[in-house]
Design a protein around this motif. Structure first.
Motif, mmCIF file in Angstrom:
data_model
loop_
_atom_site.group_PDB
_atom_site.id
_atom_site.type_symbol
_atom_site.label_atom_id
_atom_site.label_comp_id
_atom_site.label_asym_id
_atom_site.label_seq_id
_atom_site.Cartn_x
_atom_site.Cartn_y
_atom_site.Cartn_z
ATOM 1 N N ASN A 12 -149.035 43.883 -1.365
ATOM 2 C CA ASN A 12 -147.916 44.769 -1.671
ATOM 3 C C ASN A 12 -148.130 46.184 -1.159
ATOM 4 O OD1 ASN A 12 -145.662 43.415 -2.868
ATOM 5 N ND2 ASN A 12 -146.989 42.894 -4.593
ATOM 6 N N GLY A 158 -145.374 44.771 -10.369
ATOM 7 C CA GLY A 158 -143.976 44.527 -10.709
ATOM 8 C C GLY A 158 -143.778 43.576 -11.874
ATOM 9 N N ALA A 193 -143.757 50.716 -11.426
ATOM 10 C CA ALA A 193 -142.900 49.850 -10.619
ATOM 11 C C ALA A 193 -141.704 49.348 -11.420
ATOM 12 C CB ALA A 193 -143.704 48.660 -10.096
ATOM 13 N N LEU A 196 -138.132 47.796 -10.162
ATOM 14 C CA LEU A 196 -138.177 47.333 -8.775
ATOM 15 C C LEU A 196 -138.111 45.814 -8.717
ATOM 16 C CD1 LEU A 196 -140.870 49.749 -7.272
ATOM 17 C CD2 LEU A 196 -138.386 50.027 -7.399
ATOM 18 N N THR A 197 -137.574 45.307 -7.651
ATOM 19 C CA THR A 197 -137.334 43.865 -7.547
ATOM 20 C C THR A 197 -138.113 43.254 -6.383
ATOM 21 O OG1 THR A 197 -135.315 44.359 -6.284
ATOM 22 C CG2 THR A 197 -135.072 43.988 -8.648
ATOM 23 N N SER A 198 -138.103 41.910 -6.358
ATOM 24 C CA SER A 198 -138.972 41.191 -5.426
ATOM 25 C C SER A 198 -138.199 40.376 -4.404
ATOM 26 C CB SER A 198 -139.888 40.254 -6.208
ATOM 27 O OG SER A 198 -139.150 39.144 -6.702
ATOM 28 N N PHE A 205 -142.737 42.858 -3.458
ATOM 29 C CA PHE A 205 -141.581 43.743 -3.535
ATOM 30 C C PHE A 205 -140.701 43.546 -2.305
ATOM 31 C CE2 PHE A 205 -144.873 46.044 -5.924
ATOM 32 C CZ PHE A 205 -144.194 46.302 -7.116
ATOM 33 N N ASN A 206 -139.387 43.572 -2.517
ATOM 34 C CA ASN A 206 -138.492 43.461 -1.371
ATOM 35 C C ASN A 206 -138.395 44.812 -0.649
ATOM 36 O OD1 ASN A 206 -136.540 45.037 -2.816
ATOM 37 N ND2 ASN A 206 -135.698 43.185 -3.747
ATOM 38 N N LYS A 208 -135.979 46.965 0.042
ATOM 39 C CA LYS A 208 -135.280 48.069 -0.611
ATOM 40 C C LYS A 208 -136.145 48.696 -1.693
ATOM 41 C CE LYS A 208 -130.941 49.257 -2.953
ATOM 42 N NZ LYS A 208 -129.632 48.745 -3.442
ATOM 43 N N SER A 209 -136.809 47.860 -2.474
ATOM 44 C CA SER A 209 -137.685 48.376 -3.531
ATOM 45 C C SER A 209 -138.890 49.109 -2.949
ATOM 46 C CB SER A 209 -138.145 47.236 -4.441
ATOM 47 O OG SER A 209 -137.087 46.777 -5.259
ATOM 48 N N GLU A 212 -137.942 52.582 -2.187
ATOM 49 C CA GLU A 212 -137.920 53.358 -3.423
ATOM 50 C C GLU A 212 -139.329 53.635 -3.934
ATOM 51 O OE1 GLU A 212 -137.172 55.242 -7.026
ATOM 52 O OE2 GLU A 212 -135.877 54.990 -5.268
ATOM 53 N N PHE A 213 -140.188 52.627 -3.853
ATOM 54 C CA PHE A 213 -141.560 52.766 -4.329
ATOM 55 C C PHE A 213 -142.282 53.880 -3.565
ATOM 56 C CE2 PHE A 213 -145.133 49.751 -6.024
ATOM 57 C CZ PHE A 213 -145.282 50.574 -7.131
#
Length: 248
Positions: A12, A158, A193, A196-198, A205-206, A208-209, A212-213
């Motif tokens: 990640n 996450g 986290a 946040l999404t996967s 993490f995807n 987009k996340s 943001e991360f």
């Protein structure tokens, strides 16, 4: 002078975001260390696997550049699927990171270390030792690379991991250890986290996340950077006062 950041941890941090899910970040002032030389950043930044993709360091680097107006260098050393025992001092991953950091120091100043790891240490026999093991690794890196006044930013795991397996459902214990490490050690921050999404694998993490991360990492980094500036300003003032007194 390039301001560089050491990227260490497991998948990640390396980044598994799908490259077609976000707009690429293109900026000639963002660099990646490859073969000892700085090259313009492109994805994947941390190509540890054939399926590496978007990583959080991209948005972090862009925000740093926009704020400071300097060239930013990324030193990719993360490796997917690794546990803390593989990052211990004297191990291959540790020595590789130190070697790459020393190469980067020839042409840059290391401004921070970004860490994300823990999925590999969620088992019942590993997570109780996380704080002790990582603190030793962090202190060794600070010593070997003279990074005592440099922020180490640690990212949380996450919430989606509980959907992946029973072992990974232990992730809150690792997060607690990371928080405790940040509380007990100077110039060390923790990034949540939460929310946040996967990817569909409920492990990574995807894209987009990850964007943001990276911004969350920067916000946390900035807190410790400001503390360091205050320390440096105080040291400069103390030095000036001593110089004036010597002239009297």
């Amino acid at each position: 002078m390039i301001h560089s950041f050491l990227l260490i941890g497991q998948s990640n941090m390396a980044g598994r975001g799908f490259v077609d899910e976000v707009e690429p970040i293109k900026n000639p002032e963002l660099k990646v260390l490859r073969n000892g030389r700085w090259q313009t950043m492109y994805a994947p930044v941390n190509g540890d696997r054939s399926f590496s993709g978007i990583c959080l360091a991209e948005s972090f680097a862009l925000k740093y550049h926009e704020t400071h107006g300097v060239t930013v260098g990324l030193i990719p050393c993360a490796d997917g699927g690794t546990c803390l025992d593989q990052w211990r001092e004297g191990g291959l991953l540790y020595d590789h990171a130190v070697m790459q950091a020393r190469l980067a120091l020839r042409t840059s100043t290391i401004a921070g270390v970004l860490w994300h790891q823990g999925e590999g240490d969620c088992s019942d026999d590993r997570y109780p030792l996380y704080q002790e093991k990582f603190t030793h690794i962090m202190n060794s890196l600070r010593s070997d690379l003279d990074l005592y006044d440099v922020p180490f930013i640690l990212g949380g795991l996450g919430d989606f991991l509980k959907l992946r397996s029973e072992v990974l459902a232990n992730y809150p214990y690792v997060n607690d250890a990371l928080k405790k490490i940040s509380q007990d050690n100077p110039m060390t921050g923790f990034v949540s986290a939460e929310g946040l999404t996967s990817n569909p694998d409920n492990l990574h993490f995807n894209a987009k996340s990850l964007r943001e991360f990276g911004l969350r990492y920067y916000d946390e980094f900035e807190k410790y950077e400001d503390k360091n500036k205050v320390f440096e300003e105080k040291s400069d003032m103390d030095s000036a006062i001593r110089s004036e007194m010597e002239l009297l």
